[in-house]
Design a protein around this motif. Structure first.
Motif, PDB file in Angstrom:
ATOM      1  N   ALA A  31       0.839  -1.201   0.000  1.00 37.40           N
ATOM      2  CA  ALA A  31       0.000   0.000   0.000  1.00 37.40           C
ATOM      3  C   ALA A  31       0.876   1.254   0.000  1.00 37.40           C
ATOM      4  N   ALA A  32       1.965   1.228   0.758  1.00 36.56           N
ATOM      5  CA  ALA A  32       2.881   2.375   0.782  1.00 36.56           C
ATOM      6  C   ALA A  32       3.519   2.575  -0.587  1.00 36.56           C
ATOM      7  N   ILE A  33       3.872   1.483  -1.261  1.00 42.79           N
ATOM      8  CA  ILE A  33       4.451   1.599  -2.597  1.00 42.79           C
ATOM      9  C   ILE A  33       3.448   2.232  -3.553  1.00 42.79           C
ATOM     10  N   LEU A  34       2.196   1.818  -3.468  1.00 40.56           N
ATOM     11  CA  LEU A  34       1.163   2.387  -4.332  1.00 40.56           C
ATOM     12  C   LEU A  34       1.004   3.893  -4.097  1.00 40.56           C
ATOM     13  N   VAL A  35       0.928   4.289  -2.849  1.00 41.40           N
ATOM     14  CA  VAL A  35       0.776   5.717  -2.522  1.00 41.40           C
ATOM     15  C   VAL A  35       2.016   6.497  -2.957  1.00 41.40           C
ATOM     16  N   LEU A  36       3.189   5.925  -2.756  1.00 38.01           N
ATOM     17  CA  LEU A  36       4.413   6.615  -3.154  1.00 38.01           C
ATOM     18  C   LEU A  36       4.528   6.744  -4.668  1.00 38.01           C
ATOM     19  N   LEU A  37       4.021   5.763  -5.405  1.00 36.57           N
ATOM     20  CA  LEU A  37       4.004   5.883  -6.866  1.00 36.57           C
ATOM     21  C   LEU A  37       3.077   7.022  -7.308  1.00 36.57           C
ATOM     22  N   LEU A  38       1.977   7.203  -6.581  1.00 32.58           N
ATOM     23  CA  LEU A  38       1.093   8.335  -6.880  1.00 32.58           C
ATOM     24  C   LEU A  38       1.788   9.666  -6.604  1.00 32.58           C
ATOM     25  N   PHE A  39       2.523   9.742  -5.491  1.00 30.47           N
ATOM     26  CA  PHE A  39       3.289  10.958  -5.188  1.00 30.47           C
ATOM     27  C   PHE A  39       4.358  11.195  -6.249  1.00 30.47           C
ATOM     28  N   LEU A  40       4.986  10.130  -6.709  1.00 31.16           N
ATOM     29  CA  LEU A  40       6.009  10.255  -7.742  1.00 31.16           C
ATOM     30  C   LEU A  40       5.405  10.803  -9.032  1.00 31.16           C
ATOM     31  N   LEU A  65      11.204  18.383  -5.078  1.00 30.03           N
ATOM     32  CA  LEU A  65      11.403  17.838  -3.735  1.00 30.03           C
ATOM     33  C   LEU A  65      10.424  16.699  -3.457  1.00 30.03           C
ATOM     34  N   VAL A  66       9.179  16.865  -3.885  1.00 26.94           N
ATOM     35  CA  VAL A  66       8.186  15.794  -3.721  1.00 26.94           C
ATOM     36  C   VAL A  66       8.649  14.534  -4.457  1.00 26.94           C
ATOM     37  N   ILE A  72      13.142   8.347  -2.621  1.00 25.14           N
ATOM     38  CA  ILE A  72      13.874   7.867  -1.448  1.00 25.14           C
ATOM     39  C   ILE A  72      13.010   6.907  -0.634  1.00 25.14           C
ATOM     40  N   ALA A  73      11.761   7.270  -0.399  1.00 23.97           N
ATOM     41  CA  ALA A  73      10.867   6.402   0.373  1.00 23.97           C
ATOM     42  C   ALA A  73      10.566   5.112  -0.377  1.00 23.97           C
ATOM     43  N   SER A  76      13.485   2.809  -0.035  1.00 26.31           N
ATOM     44  CA  SER A  76      13.517   2.284   1.334  1.00 26.31           C
ATOM     45  C   SER A  76      12.526   1.143   1.534  1.00 26.31           C
ATOM     46  N   VAL A  77      11.300   1.312   1.066  1.00 27.89           N
ATOM     47  CA  VAL A  77      10.274   0.276   1.244  1.00 27.89           C
ATOM     48  C   VAL A  77      10.602  -0.958   0.407  1.00 27.89           C
ATOM     49  N   ILE A  78      11.068  -0.753  -0.813  1.00 27.10           N
ATOM     50  CA  ILE A  78      11.399  -1.891  -1.674  1.00 27.10           C
ATOM     51  C   ILE A  78      12.583  -2.671  -1.099  1.00 27.10           C
ATOM     52  N   VAL A  79      13.596  -1.968  -0.599  1.00 26.80           N
ATOM     53  CA  VAL A  79      14.741  -2.649   0.021  1.00 26.80           C
ATOM     54  C   VAL A  79      14.284  -3.442   1.239  1.00 26.80           C
TER      55      VAL A  79
END
Length: 93
Positions: A31-40, A65-66, A72-73, A76-79
């Protein structure tokens, strides 16, 4: 009469199990990866819009910056997922 239920210091087997926190579960990480992809995507689109409009060129750093923080996040989550996957498979050997 003393049983496992009322014996002082009894954990009933709960202390033997290592529990992962909810925020480190696979579902939460996905879920964090999905949200971070949206931010990306939002950050990349923001860079494109800011770069296309001369009045907004001074504000390109904000979506930049976003985008940087999302990358970066994401890393981190994928690692974290990959390391956990390999550490779990190494325990089974």
């Amino acid at each position: 009469m003393t049983t496992d239920f009322n014996r002082p210091g009894s954990t009933l087997g709960l202390a033997d199990k290592k529990r992962e926190p909810w925020y480190d579960s696979t579902a939460a990480c996905l879920a964090a990866i999905l949200v971070l992809l949206l931010f990306l995507a939002f950050g990349i689109k923001g860079i494109a819009v800011a770069a296309a409009n001369p009045a907004y060129l001074g504000f390109v750093w904000i979506p930049g910056l976003v985008t940087l923080l999302a990358i970066i996040a994401l890393v981190s989550v994928i690692v974290r997922l990959v390391l956990r996957r390999f550490s779990d498979s190494a325990k089974g050997l």
